[in-house]
Structures are given as structure tokens and as C-alpha cells.
Design an enzyme around this catalytic site. Structure first.
Site, PDB file in Angstrom:
ATOM      1  NE  ARG A 121     -10.032   3.980  -6.438  1.00 58.43           N
ATOM      2  CZ  ARG A 121     -10.342   2.796  -6.437  1.00 58.43           C
ATOM      3  NH1 ARG A 121      -9.681   1.722  -6.069  1.00 58.43           N
ATOM      4  NH2 ARG A 121     -11.338   1.955  -7.065  1.00 58.43           N
ATOM      5  CE1 TYR A 122      -5.389   7.192  -4.228  1.00 60.97           C
ATOM      6  CE2 TYR A 122      -4.613   5.349  -5.555  1.00 60.97           C
ATOM      7  CZ  TYR A 122      -5.137   5.739  -4.355  1.00 60.97           C
ATOM      8  OH  TYR A 122      -5.329   5.065  -3.254  1.00 60.97           O
ATOM      9  NE  ARG A 125      -0.825   7.000  -6.933  1.00 58.36           N
ATOM     10  CZ  ARG A 125      -1.403   8.007  -6.298  1.00 58.36           C
ATOM     11  NH1 ARG A 125      -1.442   9.102  -6.799  1.00 58.36           N
ATOM     12  NH2 ARG A 125      -1.884   7.634  -4.924  1.00 58.36           N
ATOM     13  CB  CYS A 134      -1.938 -15.318 -10.405  1.00 58.60           C
ATOM     14  SG  CYS A 134      -2.801 -13.672 -10.103  1.00 58.60           S
ATOM     15  CB  CYS A 138      -3.642 -15.192  -3.077  1.00 57.73           C
ATOM     16  SG  CYS A 138      -2.214 -14.777  -3.779  1.00 57.73           S
ATOM     17  CB  CYS A 141      -7.433 -12.928  -4.801  1.00 57.47           C
ATOM     18  SG  CYS A 141      -7.164 -11.937  -6.226  1.00 57.47           S
ATOM     19  NE  ARG A 143      -7.660  -5.399  -8.866  1.00 57.49           N
ATOM     20  CZ  ARG A 143      -6.206  -5.278  -8.783  1.00 57.49           C
ATOM     21  NH1 ARG A 143      -5.496  -6.014  -9.199  1.00 57.49           N
ATOM     22  NH2 ARG A 143      -5.734  -4.107  -8.371  1.00 57.49           N
ATOM     23  CG  ASP A 302      -9.075  -4.829   0.133  1.00 53.25           C
ATOM     24  OD1 ASP A 302      -8.956  -3.707   0.611  1.00 53.25           O
ATOM     25  OD2 ASP A 302      -8.565  -4.942  -1.099  1.00 53.25           O
ATOM     26  CG  ASP A 339      -7.629   0.068  -1.377  1.00 52.38           C
ATOM     27  OD1 ASP A 339      -8.043   1.350  -1.639  1.00 52.38           O
ATOM     28  OD2 ASP A 339      -6.697  -0.583  -2.173  1.00 52.38           O
ATOM     29  CE  LYS A 346      -3.181   0.759  -2.556  1.00 49.88           C
ATOM     30  NZ  LYS A 346      -3.452   1.193  -4.038  1.00 49.88           N
TER      31      LYS A 346
HETATM   32  C1  LIG Z   1      -3.059   1.268  -5.329  1.00 50.28           C
HETATM   33  C2  LIG Z   1      -3.579   1.878  -6.344  1.00 50.28           C
HETATM   34  C3  LIG Z   1      -2.585   2.593  -6.895  1.00 50.28           C
HETATM   35  C4  LIG Z   1      -1.289   3.363  -6.620  1.00 50.28           C
HETATM   36  O1  LIG Z   1      -1.520   3.647  -5.337  1.00 50.28           O
HETATM   37  P1  LIG Z   1      -0.060   4.180  -4.748  1.00 50.28           P
HETATM   38  O2  LIG Z   1      -0.558   4.711  -3.264  1.00 50.28           O
HETATM   39  O3  LIG Z   1       0.397   5.305  -5.568  1.00 50.28           O
HETATM   40  O4  LIG Z   1       0.776   2.877  -4.622  1.00 50.28           O
HETATM   41  C5  LIG Z   1      -3.286   3.293  -8.128  1.00 50.28           C
HETATM   42  N1  LIG Z   1      -4.547   3.090  -8.676  1.00 50.28           N
HETATM   43  C6  LIG Z   1      -5.380   2.231  -7.896  1.00 50.28           C
HETATM   44  C7  LIG Z   1      -6.757   2.114  -8.755  1.00 50.28           C
HETATM   45  C8  LIG Z   1      -4.824   1.518  -6.992  1.00 50.28           C
HETATM   46  O5  LIG Z   1      -5.824   0.829  -6.220  1.00 50.28           O
END
Ligand SMILES: *Cc1c(COP(=O)(O)O)cnc(C)c1O
Length: 438
Positions: A121-122, A125, A134, A138, A141, A143, A302, A339, A346
């Protein structure tokens, strides 16, 4: 004390001659997790009347039940309907209510998934879901669509696709292992997975998201720590939601992790009738920092299916942040985030602290309500950053690939050398008209 009266009672119902060492054995805990209504009623002595029972059964047919004996032992039985652990672990038939504003996959994690298990997404990362299971499901959850659906623990071969994707995507510098709970994998599997990922040259850090310190703290064994220690820098985030979850056992697990040198963070979810209270959150964050855990995120709940009874207005989260900022240590306060539905990621949300602004003064208010001014510099040489560091006096020596050479998103709008003056939705009618008329 690791083994108390309540735990002894539960163990006695599970086995004829329970042993203390069994209680603290995570595999014993998993094997004896409470997965049916019958088991729950038998072990807790709580009985539901017929009609409620039927509704509960329907709920657990849709979203499975699983509670570790340890986590069950934290429920205060005399007031279980208001108990925060009961609500998170057992819940109720409210989960069957789905609203039209809810989604199975509210964060579009599956749409932003280039290969099975990975959500990219980002820019830098990825999220890597390495199991579907799990130790405790929860009720809140996000998911729910997947977790517990099939008891799926992937094989090395299945994980290889995700590892390959990371290997072939050089911008990924941070890999977040999640699931399910990654610590449901065996130590040897975790060892293998971490060695594969850490061997990828562009991966700078690995993080693990796990709820084990909360729901099954005995999973944090000396052997697990010795495996994890080989893969520093490894960051670990856990998921405490209520101060009642901080027990002698969970403290011991956290101490092992902190002594292992892993920076620890906590992600809480704001949950109605569980922790939607500034004093509960403050008590929680204080206990966390006492145990060397840095509160990281406080999530707005969420829009996943069946969670409407858990959701609070956003204002509750802002009210909680208001009660933390200034009132307690900076490192004890999480960032409150929403989110974004649809996969926007986020988004931090805060009370407003900037009240007004002129060309050289900012008017701010502090946590006490004191209104103050900050005078900005009379002159400031604009830096026309073209992201070409050679023309700049600042000392930044980037290695190749270390930073993106293009600005994206709002960063692009702020840049002085980029021509972009606005970001326009793809289906903007006015722009379409222009194109049609051209
Ligand atoms: C939360 C999340 C991350 C990590 O986000 P950070 O703000 O760096 O903690 C990375 N990918 C996805 C899809 C996420 O939901």
C-alpha cells in the site's frame, strides 16, 4: 504469581490432574482453547438461556470462537457482561448485524495485493500475512473475512511467493509480518522466514505484529527469543486494549522481549464499552510504558462487517487524545488513526492546536487552554529543492536507492519545483468536459 485460583479452577475442568507446567506450555494452551459454546459454559459455569444460545451459535458458525484458557482466566465472571476481556473474546450476537456501510475487506487489503499474502500500500513497506490463525479470535478483528476461516498455516512453498515479491521489489525497506498471528508458526518456521527476508539486501527492518503477549504470553519462550535475536533490527508490535490485560504473565513476556532488545510498540483499537474512556486509555498507556512498550497507534474501529456495536464516534478518540497530550509523557501517547476505507492507509487525527496564523505569527493553544503565540523568523531563505542534492548546501549523502527521487501526493503540491498545482480525482466532470471540448 503465574498460576492463580481462577486459573487452577479452569485447568481442573480441562484436565483431571493439571500441572502448573502444562498451564504455562503454549501448546497445551492452544490444544485446550475454548472453541465451542458447550466448552465455554462448562468451564466458566456461565449458562445462556435457549434463545440467546441459538443466536450465539449462529454467530460462532459465522465467526469462529477461540479463547485460550489463559485469556479466559482474565474474565471477571461476576460481572462478565461488562467485562472487557469477555467482550473481546466472546462477544455476542450483535456481530450478526451487518450494515450497508460495512465491508468484508474495508481496507481493500486484497485489492492492493500483488501476490497472495502481500499488501503493498505504501511506497516503501509491505504487509505480509503469514498465517490465517490466531490463538484467540478477537471479536473486533478487522480481518474477520479470513482469519479463522480455514485453519491455514502456510507451507514454506506458499510463503515463498511473498518472499519473492519482496526480493523483486527494491523499494521495500520495511516488512511487516502479520496474519493471523505470526507467532502461531513454529520456531523453526519463523527462523526460516526471518532468515529469508533478512537476507534480502534492500530490507532494512522487519516488524512482527502479534497479540501473543496479551492472549497467550507463554508463547514468548526463551527459544523463540533466541531465534528472533538473530534478526535485529526487529520491531515487535502487540495489541493491548485494556489495563486488565496487563498481568504478571504478560509482564513477564514483555520483559523477555524487551530484554531481547526488540523495540516494543502497542496498537490499540478504540472499542465502545471496552476502552472508550480517557481514564482507561491513560491507565493502559501508563502500564505499557512501565513495561517498556511504547504506545504506537490508537485505531478508530474499522468498517468491517458486524463491528457496529464496537464503533465509537471519531470525537471519542479526539477526546481521548485531548486527555493525553500535555497531560502525560509524550512517549506514552499513541497516534490516533483512521485507516481509510478503500485502502488510503492510516490517517492521523488530532485535536486542533493551531488556532490562527498570520504571515509571521502562529497562534496556538496548549492542553490547559492557554492561548499563546509563536513568532516565526523574519527572513527565511526559500530552498528550491529539486531533489538534486548537488545544488544544495545541506549535507545529505544518500546512497543509491535510499530515497525516492520523486515527490508523491501532497508532498508534490508542497514542492516548489514541481509544476503540479492540484490533485484532481480521475473522474472529475469539469476536467472531462474540458477534454471533450478540446
Ligand atoms: C499499517 C500498515 C502498514 C504499516 O504502516 P505504518 O504506519 O508504517 O505502521 C503497512 N502496510 C499496510 C497495508 C498497513 O495496513
Amino acid at each position: 504469581m503465574i498460576y492463580n485460583k481462577v486459573q487452577e479452577e479452569i485447568a481442573n475442568k480441562i484436565e483431571d490432574k493439571p500441572q502448573l507446567s502444562n498451564w504455562k506450555d503454549w501448546k497445551w494452551q492452544l490444544k485446550h482453547s475454548i472453541k465451542t459454546l458447550d466448552q465455554f459454559e462448562y468451564i466458566t459455569g456461565i449458562c445462556f438461556e435457549k434463545k440467546e444460545r441459538e443466536q450465539l451459535q449462529k454467530t460462532f458458525d459465522k465467526f469462529p470462537l477461540s479463547i485460550t484458557p489463559y485469556y479466559l482466566s482474565l474474565i471477571h465472571k461476576d460481572n462478565y457482561r461488562n467485562d472487557p476481556v469477555f467482550k473481546q473474546a466472546f462477544g455476542g450476537s450483535e456481530e450478526l448485524n451487518t450494515l450497508s456501510s460495512e465491508y468484508a475487506d474495508p481496507l481493500s487489503e486484497d485489492k492492493d495485493s500483488p501476490v497472495e499474502g502481500i499488501t503493498h500500500r505504501y511506497p516503501d513497506r509491505v504487509l505480509f500475512q503469514v498465517s490465517n490463525v490466531c490463538s484467540m479470535y478477537c471479536r473486533h478483528c478487522t480481518r474477520k473475512r479470513k482469519v479463522g476461516d480455514i485453519d491455514f498455516i502456510p507451507s514454506r512453498k506458499q510463503l515463498t511467493t511473498g518472499i519473492e515479491y519482496i526480493r523483486n521489489t527494491p523499494q521495500v525497506r520495511d516488512v511487516l509480518l502479520s496474519g493471523g498471528d505470526p507467532f502461531m508458526l513454529s520456531d523453526s518456521m519463523i527462523d526460516w522466514l526471518l532468515s529469508e527476508i533478512s537476507r534480502i539486501p534492500h530490507v532494512e527492518v522487519i516488524r512482527i505484529g502479534t497479540r501473543m503477549p496479551v492472549v497467550l504470553p507463554y508463547r514468548i519462550t526463551d527459544n523463540l527469543i533466541s531465534v528472533l535475536k538473530k534478526y535485529h533490527p526487529l520491531w515487535i508490535n502487540t495489541h493491548f486494549n485494556h489495563p486488565n490485560e496487563i498481568t504478571s504473565s504478560s509482564k513477564e513476556a514483555l520483559a523477555k522481549l524487551a530484554d531481547g532488545g526488540f523495540p516494543l510498540g502497542n496498537q490499540s483499537v478504540l472499542l465502545a464499552d471496552v476502552n472508550d474512556c480517557p481514564r482507561i486509555i491513560k491507565s493502559l498507556v501508563h502500564k505499557l510504558v512501565q513495561n517498556r512498550v511504547r504506545p504506537y497507534y490508537l485505531y478508530q474501529c474499522d468498517l468491517s462487517e458486524g463491528l457496529s456495536h464496537f464503533r465509537t464516534p471519531v470525537g471519542k478518540g479526539i477526546e481521548i487524545m485531548e486527555s493525553l497530550v500535555g497531560h502525560t509523557s509524550g512517549f506514552a501517547r499513541p497516534v490516533y488513526v483512521i485507516d481509510a476505507p478503500g485502502g488510503g492507509g492510516k490517517i492521523p487525527v488530532m485535536p486542533n492546536y493551531i488556532i490562527s496564523w498570520s504571515t509571521n505569527k502562529v497562534v496556538l493553544r496548549n492542553y490547559e487552554g492557554v492561548i499563546t503565540t509563536y513568532k516565526e523568523p523574519d527572513s527565511y531563505a526559500l530552498k528550491d529543492c529539486d531533489r538534486n542534492c548537488e545544488s544544495c548546501n545541506l549535507d545529505l549523502n544518500l546512497q543509491e536507492n535510499e530515497d525516492q527521487d520523486v515527490a508523491i501526493g501532497i508532498e508534490k503540491l508542497l514542492s516548489n519545483t514541481n509544476d503540479t498545482i492540484s490533485l484532481i480525482p480521475e473522474d472529475n466532470e469539469r476536467i472531462q468536459r474540458r477534454n471533450d471540448n478540446a
